[in-house]
Scaffold this active site. Structure first.
Site, PDB file in Angstrom:
ATOM      1  N   TYR A 172     -34.422   2.163   6.348  1.00  0.00           N
ATOM      2  CA  TYR A 172     -35.338   1.125   6.846  1.00  0.00           C
ATOM      3  C   TYR A 172     -36.254   0.620   5.743  1.00  0.00           C
ATOM      4  CZ  TYR A 172     -39.744  -0.671   8.651  1.00  0.00           C
ATOM      5  OH  TYR A 172     -40.865  -1.419   8.837  1.00  0.00           O
ATOM      6  N   ASP A 204       1.698  -4.636  11.685  1.00  0.00           N
ATOM      7  CA  ASP A 204       1.733  -5.485  12.879  1.00  0.00           C
ATOM      8  C   ASP A 204       2.999  -5.311  13.703  1.00  0.00           C
ATOM      9  OD1 ASP A 204      -0.595  -6.416  11.822  1.00  0.00           O
ATOM     10  OD2 ASP A 204       0.132  -8.423  11.311  1.00  0.00           O
ATOM     11  N   THR A 220       0.832  -1.206   0.000  1.00  0.00           N
ATOM     12  CA  THR A 220       0.000   0.000   0.000  1.00  0.00           C
ATOM     13  C   THR A 220       0.867   1.257   0.000  1.00  0.00           C
ATOM     14  OG1 THR A 220      -1.811  -1.100   1.141  1.00  0.00           O
ATOM     15  CG2 THR A 220      -1.725   1.292   1.317  1.00  0.00           C
ATOM     16  N   ASN A 227      -4.139 -12.528   2.987  1.00  0.00           N
ATOM     17  CA  ASN A 227      -3.750 -13.267   4.190  1.00  0.00           C
ATOM     18  C   ASN A 227      -4.966 -13.837   4.910  1.00  0.00           C
ATOM     19  OD1 ASN A 227      -2.836 -13.717   7.014  1.00  0.00           O
ATOM     20  ND2 ASN A 227      -0.910 -12.946   6.196  1.00  0.00           N
ATOM     21  N   CYS A 228      -6.035 -13.066   4.989  1.00  0.00           N
ATOM     22  CA  CYS A 228      -7.228 -13.494   5.720  1.00  0.00           C
ATOM     23  C   CYS A 228      -7.994 -14.605   4.998  1.00  0.00           C
ATOM     24  CB  CYS A 228      -8.157 -12.308   5.963  1.00  0.00           C
ATOM     25  SG  CYS A 228      -7.410 -11.009   6.973  1.00  0.00           S
TER      26      CYS A 228
END
Length: 820
Positions: free
Chosen positions: A425, A282, A14, A41-42
């Site tokens: 709604y 991380d 990024t 990765n996820c």
């Protein structure tokens, strides 16, 4: 300007792309020690489980395509092994072991995190894996393809651990999760995690909570996972998901400042202690927007946000990073679990004054088909209503609501902002009062004093003799089950029965989810009652939080039965559907409610007609199958989706009674009602004798008989006042059992054991072990456990939990039934 970025994936890639979009002239070098710079990765667990079928879909960009599009010098399999911040150079090692130096003007560290892999004996055995990158994924995928994985153990109950558990289950493995804490998913509170526990157990996943792994042992083709308490489970595959820690090796060697949380320390502009070096993702720690304390945050969204900010700052901007509140979401089978901000347990640790409330609302208008309940817990300041955190567990619309909560928290908003949010709604999407707005309304009632709460832990530990428990649900709901000592006065009858409610002691009101409890609360306080509390989250929260953890085996949890394919006539036409299929909604009922409702519907049918029952009771599918087997009705199909089990049963024709002779070789069943030592000995002698002839033997332990199968060394378990009282009065384990006659204060039992030992006769405990080794099935009565306050953790591992329908199915297939 020459910029070097160490590491790709979310943060590094990024940053590189953003720099190029801002400055076409910058020289950008991206160094990645692995083969890939940008992958999902996820999505790795879902590729292992086969949900994502094509490996190529995991890759967002290839190194070649990324380098071409953004004119970035991408060098994969180039590992940075040293940073010289004085010379402004990095030392890089290529695959062939040769090294070279590269200079920089600005350096960005995006080294991520590495899995925790403790130095336990046997941890390097074949079949034990961590999952962090594509290489790990490929190794696991290959192993699963080459080995028969029938049993899988996941160590760690975090997000990745639960996703791996689901995907291994999807592959057909019996899955066990081992977790050191008392719950899965540490970012949420125990009461919300307990809803996840129910979901996992309903899928047949075994939960070993508060268990620490001591070692691993390879025994032939199997792996033995050994706990610190000496117990063990067997697996064909083990996934280590214990956690991760920041990869700070380079930063430490470069003498960059490491913060108190263990990550690279950065300032508001994401600069390290060296102004030419930035760090993201991380690997860093940054202060929490609410607490102001440094913390670690392993999420892709914040890493991308940081990458964008650093890209601008290395080019001369001064954009501060606002921090992350840890908004996360995960899929656990059909369930969605999300959290943001600070849970109650974290606020308590920090000494921050807070109030919490739990609400259960439908995902959309209840009258529109498919509405499913979601549970929403928020934490907030008791004075000004500042919103601290939110957790949601549900099936539909969870992501939308947690994002709204996160926006309010990150902007420093309050529970009043939840009330002011304007929601789109329409019946398929929401209700006129959205679940987020309802959470705000309830919180306002608490702050303004319109309602005082009692939480599940307080009610569990309550001395009921000094309080009045008022269940305002309907009589039918109450008949299925309630809290011990509770009195049922339905809400609509309350005003006419106020004289039955004492005014001189605390009144604890509850209903299914809290709404009717609130209405009852308002009635009572306006009629002069001053000691009233409403149970937060109602019985749904209380029962989930106090439910025992049940360990399943494959026999207990069979694969769903598949309906037979419809036959085709000679003309090629499908036969007409059955004219009468009765549909029964048993959602929300607990055992034996669904079974009773099913039987009532079956009584109205004629042979050949079908009933379809939908239930949210996790044990209903098993009990329904056992009930069909023992009553002569046919189980047509059973499926599970979105938290509901759907069972279809066809009514059978009445059959003539069948006399069972002793030569037919049917099974033997025993009901162990007593906990007398002599009767227990006789039971196991008979059971072992029957098992030795090849018979199927089942012992159903109920009431006092539960004491016979208690562990000698039991873990500490939380109990209510009645459970504690029973615990003091009942034998702690089988060594404490007494004789039915001539007990003489326990001396008789000791004499019997001494004589048995002298004459070489096996002890009760030895006979019990022999019975298990001979294949005798031990079933503990769930209802008796609830009444006697016996927790699952107190019983032997081999014991399974069952109800009346399960026992009757065994008894129906036996030619000897003994009540002892």
């Amino acid at each position: 300007m020459k910029i070097i970025i160490i590491g790709g994936v979310a943060g590094g890639a990024t940053t590189a792309a953003r720099i190029r979009r801002t400055d076409e002239t910058a020289e950008i070098i991206l160094l990645e020690k692995g083969k890939y710079i940008s992958y999902a990765n996820c999505g790795l667990p879902y590729y292992i489980g086969g949900v994502i079928e094509e490996r190529e879909k995991l890759f967002v960009q290839t190194p070649k395509a990324f380098g071409l599009r953004f004119r970035v010098d991408v060098r994969v399999e180039n590992e940075v092994i040293f940073i010289d911040k004085r010379k402004k150079t990095v030392t890089v090692r290529r695959v062939g072991e040769d090294t070279y130096e590269e200079s920089y003007d600005r350096l960005v560290i995006s080294t991520g995190a590495i899995p925790v892999r403790p130095p336990l004996p046997g941890i390097d055995s074949e079949g034990i894996f961590t999952l962090r990158n594509v290489a790990d994924t490929d190794r696991i995928k290959t192993y699963v393809g080459e080995h028969l994985v029938r049993r899988a153990v996941v160590i760690g109950g975090g997000f990745i651990g639960l996703e791996m558990a689901e995907n291994l289950h999807h592959l057909g493995a019996q899955v066990s999760i081992v977790e050191m804490g008392n719950q899965v998913m540490a970012p949420i509170d125990f009461s919300m995690a307990s809803l996840v526990h129910q979901q996992l157990m309903s899928k047949g996943v075994n939960l070993y909570l508060e268990q620490a792994v001591a070692s691993f042992e390879r025994v032939g083709k199997e792996l033995k996972v050994i706990f610190q308490n000496g117990e063990s489970i067997v697996a064909d595959l083990v996934i280590l998901s214990i956690g991760v820690r920041p990869e700070t090796t380079l930063a430490r060697a470069a003498e960059l400042t490491i913060g108190p949380a263990g990550g690279i320390a950065v300032n508001d502009y994401l600069q390290t202690s060296d102004e030419s070096i930035y760090a993201i993702g991380d690997a860093i720690e940054f202060r929490h927007p609410i607490t102001g304390q440094p913390w670690l945050n392993y999420l892709a969204g914040p890493a991308n946000r940081q990458g964008r900010i650093v890209a601008d700052n290395v080019l001369g901007a001064q954009i501060p990073y606002e921090g992350s509140i840890g908004t996360s979401i995960a899929k656990v089978f059909d369930l969605t679990v999300a959290s943001t901000g600070l849970p109650a347990k974290r606020l308590k640790q920090l000494g921050i004054s807070y109030v919490s409330s739990t609400t259960h609302s439908n995902s959309h208008a209840g009258y529109y088909p498919g509405a499913l309940q979601m549970s929403l817990k928020i934490t907030f300041d008791p004075t000004d209503g500042k919103l601290y955190g939110a957790q949601i567990v549900g099936y539909d619309g969870v992501d939308k609501r947690i994002d709204e909560m996160a926006l309010v928290i990150k902007q420093g908003g309050t529970i009043y902002d939840l009330m002011r949010l304007e929601h789109a709604y329409a019946p398929p999407y929401s209700s006129a009062k959205d679940p987020v707005a309802i959470a705000g309304y309830v919180a306002e009632n608490i702050i303004t004093g319109k309602m005082k709460l009692v939480h599940w832990r307080e009610l569990r530990d309550l001395r009921t003799e000094s309080a009045y428990l008022l269940d305002v649900r309907t009589k039918d709901e109450f008949s299925v089950g309630s809290l011990s000592e509770a009195v049922n006065i339905p809400l609509d009858e309350l005003r006419d029965r106020l004289q039955e409610i004492p005014r001189d002691q605390p009144v604890y009101v509850f209903c299914a989810v809290g709404l009717r409890g609130y209405l009852a609360y308002r009635i009572l306080v306006q009629h002069g009652y001053t000691q009233v509390r409403n149970l937060s989250g109602g019985l749904k929260t209380y029962q989930a939080a106090t439910a025992p953890i049940i360990i399943h085996d494959k026999e207990q949890f069979p694969l769903p039965a598949k309906p037979k394919a419809a036959s085709v006539s000679e003309s090629g036409e499908q036969p007409a559907a059955l004219a009468n299929i009765v549909r029964v909604d048993a959602c929300g009922l607990q055992c034996p409610g669904p079974i009773l409702k099913m039987k009532k519907a079956m009584d109205t049918l004629t042979p050949g007609e079908q009933v379809e029952i939908v239930s949210t009771d996790p044990g209903f599918a098993r009990d329904a199958a056992a009930w069909c087997s023992s009553t002569g009705n046919r189980l047509v199909s059973q499926t599970s989706a979105a938290g509901k089990a759907t069972i279809t049963i066809e009514k059978g024709s009445p059959e003539a009674c069948h006399l069972v002779s002793s030569c037919e070789g049917k099974g033997k069943t025993f009901i162990m009602f007593s906990d007398d030592l002599d009767k227990a000995l006789a039971t196991f002698v008979l059971a072992n004798g029957a098992a030795a002839t090849g018979q199927k033997v089942t012992i159903f332990f109920t009431f006092w008989g539960l004491n016979v199968i208690k562990r000698l060394q039991k873990p500490a378990v939380e109990k209510d006042i009645f459970g504690k009282m029973f615990g003091m009065m009942l034998p702690a384990h089988s060594l404490k059992l007494k004789l039915s006659k001539m007990s003489m204060g326990g001396m008789g039992g000791k004499m019997m054991r001494y004589i048995m030992h002298r004459k070489g006769i096996d002890s009760l405990e030895s006979l019990r072990t022999q019975a298990l080794e001979n294949g005798v099935e031990f079933i503990a009565c769930q209802m008796s456990m609830d009444v006697m306050g016996v927790a699952r953790e107190e019983l032997l591992d081999e014991v399974t939990i069952g109800g009346v329908a399960t026992y009757m199915e065994r008894a129906d297939n036996a030619n000897v039934n003994l009540f002892i």
